[in-house]
Design a protein around this motif. Sequence first.
Motif, mmCIF file in Angstrom:
data_model
loop_
_atom_site.group_PDB
_atom_site.id
_atom_site.type_symbol
_atom_site.label_atom_id
_atom_site.label_comp_id
_atom_site.label_asym_id
_atom_site.label_seq_id
_atom_site.Cartn_x
_atom_site.Cartn_y
_atom_site.Cartn_z
ATOM 1 N N GLU A 225 -26.827 31.160 71.676
ATOM 2 C CA GLU A 225 -27.563 33.151 71.463
ATOM 3 C C GLU A 225 -26.734 33.348 70.222
ATOM 4 N N ILE A 226 -27.265 33.465 69.572
ATOM 5 C CA ILE A 226 -26.206 33.636 68.562
ATOM 6 C C ILE A 226 -25.963 34.912 68.705
ATOM 7 N N LYS A 227 -23.916 35.213 67.974
ATOM 8 C CA LYS A 227 -23.375 36.685 68.579
ATOM 9 C C LYS A 227 -22.084 36.443 67.419
ATOM 10 N N ARG A 228 -21.653 37.715 67.877
ATOM 11 C CA ARG A 228 -20.842 38.467 66.551
ATOM 12 C C ARG A 228 -21.412 38.457 65.463
ATOM 13 N N VAL A 229 -22.635 38.679 64.381
ATOM 14 C CA VAL A 229 -23.189 38.572 63.252
ATOM 15 C C VAL A 229 -22.423 39.730 62.299
#
Length: 242
Positions: A199-203
């Motif tokens: 899961e791609i996070k905190r971009v």
Amino acid sequence: MDSAEWMEIHDYCMAKPCAYESRPFGELPICYRVAGKIFAQLFVKEDWFKITLKTNPEVAGFYRKLFPDVVVRGWHCPPVQQPYWNTISLNRFEKEQLWEMIDEAYEEIIAKLTKKERARLPELAKLTFVKTDGVHPDFIRLCECLDQNLEELVGAKIDRSQYTAYNQLDNIHDVIVIYREGEAIAGGAYRLYDEETVEIKRVYLRPDFRGRGVGKELLRRLEADARIKGFRYAVLETGGVA
């Protein structure tokens, strides 16, 4: 073949402006991309030391005639793609010629990019992408900016406390921070979602760098890094996994 030999080739490919490593097909080949497009695929097995390079049919045919049995059609490519790739047996090839062919492969990809993508490359080439973890101080500062920005955008509309459990930085171990002239301008991370997925996070991207392709490049590199570690998919989603 020893590690020094293939690392020399690796370093040459990675030195290209905006180049980065990915492994979309598994452990091998090691692929090198620019703007998301592959220009080289390196195989580093003891009995299979080869590289497959992007080309065009005219140039491909020239090299196959010039180096018969050493340069062949992209052996692992689907037949429809083979005219656009050459595979080179590296144990039987001069380095200077190889560097020239890697240069040509890279330029072949650049030439096929859109005008907008090509225009962005010089600025993207000035960026430094650093892999780190969730407790890196620059990443923490970027996350603070992200949270402040989200509060301003949706804080009055959505109770964001429900997402707190999924954004704990000490549980995020795979981070990329982008620097421009020594200053952190963007960052992002990924965490385990399931056995095949991250899961791609905190971009977060600083507002004065938006609209320049930096965010897109960050997502590409996060996904590529996850694939190198063996994950097959990346999702943009918050919550749902403890």
